[in-house]
Design a protein around this motif. Structure first.
Motif, PDB file in Angstrom:
ATOM      1  N   THR A  39       0.861  -1.186   0.000  1.00 22.04           N
ATOM      2  CA  THR A  39       0.000   0.000   0.000  1.00 22.04           C
ATOM      3  C   THR A  39       0.894   1.233   0.000  1.00 22.04           C
ATOM      4  OG1 THR A  39      -0.129   0.029   2.416  1.00 22.04           O
ATOM      5  CG2 THR A  39      -1.905  -1.127   1.248  1.00 22.04           C
ATOM      6  N   TRP A  40       0.360   2.334  -0.473  1.00 18.69           N
ATOM      7  CA  TRP A  40       1.127   3.572  -0.501  1.00 18.69           C
ATOM      8  C   TRP A  40       0.173   4.757  -0.498  1.00 18.69           C
ATOM      9  CZ3 TRP A  40       0.619   7.026  -4.587  1.00 18.69           C
ATOM     10  CH2 TRP A  40      -0.061   6.553  -5.705  1.00 18.69           C
ATOM     11  N   GLY A  41       0.696   5.920  -0.144  1.00 18.42           N
ATOM     12  CA  GLY A  41      -0.126   7.123  -0.167  1.00 18.42           C
ATOM     13  C   GLY A  41       0.711   8.365   0.083  1.00 18.42           C
ATOM     14  N   HIS A  42       0.157   9.495  -0.334  1.00 16.72           N
ATOM     15  CA  HIS A  42       0.810  10.784  -0.103  1.00 16.72           C
ATOM     16  C   HIS A  42       0.566  11.237   1.336  1.00 16.72           C
ATOM     17  CE1 HIS A  42       0.496  10.861  -4.545  1.00 16.72           C
ATOM     18  NE2 HIS A  42       1.695  11.412  -4.423  1.00 16.72           N
ATOM     19  N   VAL A  43       1.571  11.873   1.921  1.00 19.69           N
ATOM     20  CA  VAL A  43       1.486  12.374   3.288  1.00 19.69           C
ATOM     21  C   VAL A  43       0.770  13.712   3.282  1.00 19.69           C
ATOM     22  CG1 VAL A  43       2.822  13.129   5.292  1.00 19.69           C
ATOM     23  CG2 VAL A  43       3.610  11.180   3.929  1.00 19.69           C
ATOM     24  N   HIS A  44      -0.230  13.859   4.150  1.00 21.56           N
ATOM     25  CA  HIS A  44      -0.946  15.132   4.276  1.00 21.56           C
ATOM     26  C   HIS A  44      -0.061  16.149   4.978  1.00 21.56           C
ATOM     27  CE1 HIS A  44      -4.990  13.884   2.988  1.00 21.56           C
ATOM     28  NE2 HIS A  44      -4.555  12.691   3.371  1.00 21.56           N
ATOM     29  N   ARG A  45      -0.047  17.345   4.443  1.00 16.23           N
ATOM     30  CA  ARG A  45       0.785  18.410   5.027  1.00 16.23           C
ATOM     31  C   ARG A  45      -0.128  19.429   5.691  1.00 16.23           C
ATOM     32  NH1 ARG A  45       5.201  20.419   0.795  1.00 16.23           N
ATOM     33  NH2 ARG A  45       6.104  21.214   2.715  1.00 16.23           N
ATOM     34  N   ASP A  46      -0.792  19.033   6.758  1.00 19.31           N
ATOM     35  CA  ASP A  46      -1.722  19.950   7.401  1.00 19.31           C
ATOM     36  C   ASP A  46      -1.101  20.647   8.610  1.00 19.31           C
ATOM     37  OD1 ASP A  46      -1.747  17.376   8.415  1.00 19.31           O
ATOM     38  OD2 ASP A  46      -3.902  17.203   8.502  1.00 19.31           O
ATOM     39  N   GLU A  47      -1.132  20.088   9.766  1.00 19.13           N
ATOM     40  CA  GLU A  47      -0.701  20.784  10.973  1.00 19.13           C
ATOM     41  C   GLU A  47       0.814  20.916  11.103  1.00 19.13           C
ATOM     42  OE1 GLU A  47      -2.670  19.123  14.328  1.00 19.13           O
ATOM     43  OE2 GLU A  47      -4.613  19.219  13.347  1.00 19.13           O
ATOM     44  N   HIS A  48       1.558  19.950  10.623  1.00 17.34           N
ATOM     45  CA  HIS A  48       3.014  20.054  10.636  1.00 17.34           C
ATOM     46  C   HIS A  48       3.563  19.263   9.458  1.00 17.34           C
ATOM     47  CE1 HIS A  48       2.547  16.141  12.569  1.00 17.34           C
ATOM     48  NE2 HIS A  48       3.792  15.901  12.250  1.00 17.34           N
ATOM     49  N   ASP A  49       4.717  19.660   9.022  1.00 14.26           N
ATOM     50  CA  ASP A  49       5.332  19.006   7.876  1.00 14.26           C
ATOM     51  C   ASP A  49       6.342  17.974   8.365  1.00 14.26           C
ATOM     52  OD1 ASP A  49       6.397  18.255   5.471  1.00 14.26           O
ATOM     53  OD2 ASP A  49       7.309  20.187   5.023  1.00 14.26           O
ATOM     54  N   SER A  50       6.075  16.718   8.102  1.00 11.54           N
ATOM     55  CA  SER A  50       6.977  15.644   8.527  1.00 11.54           C
ATOM     56  C   SER A  50       8.236  15.604   7.675  1.00 11.54           C
ATOM     57  CB  SER A  50       6.266  14.294   8.419  1.00 11.54           C
ATOM     58  OG  SER A  50       6.042  13.979   7.049  1.00 11.54           O
ATOM     59  N   GLY A  51       8.194  16.278   6.533  1.00  5.85           N
ATOM     60  CA  GLY A  51       9.311  16.211   5.602  1.00  5.85           C
ATOM     61  C   GLY A  51       9.149  15.119   4.564  1.00  5.85           C
TER      62      GLY A  51
END
Length: 100
Positions: A39-51
């Motif tokens: 499985t895969w997916g894009h990281v949401h960039r809402d409250e903080h950016d994980s990088g």
């Protein structure tokens, strides 16, 4: 069960990254022997950016199965392909699931 998490850093050109990932890299991953689930997916960039831009999870029966899979010809091709689209780097985590 054992999971391999591949966390991709933000690419310079997200459209080119996504196009290569979908058309070339995913088919290579599907050739990996002993792979139980992908499985895969894009990281949401809402409250903080994980990088991280995208996270993939490859599930195997065991850590040994994951190692064997990655040592195969298909595993080598998959790893070699990273240079073609993941120029900003990746972080790989191997996680053996605990029993609850």
């Amino acid at each position: 069960m054992h999971d391999v998490f591949v966390m991709y850093n933000h690419p310079t050109d997200p459209e080119a990254f996504d196009a290569h990932y979908r058309s070339t890299h995913i088919p290579l991953v599907h050739e990996l022997p002993l792979l139980k689930e992908f499985t895969w997916g894009h990281v949401h960039r809402d409250e903080h950016d994980s990088g991280y831009y995208l996270v993939a999870r490859l599930t195997y029966e065991s850590a040994d199965a994951a190692a064997e899979s990655m040592a195969s010809e298909a595993g080598k091709k998959s790893v070699e392909d990273l240079a073609n689209f993941a120029s900003k780097g990746v972080t790989v985590l191997n996680v053996t699931r605990g029993n609850a």
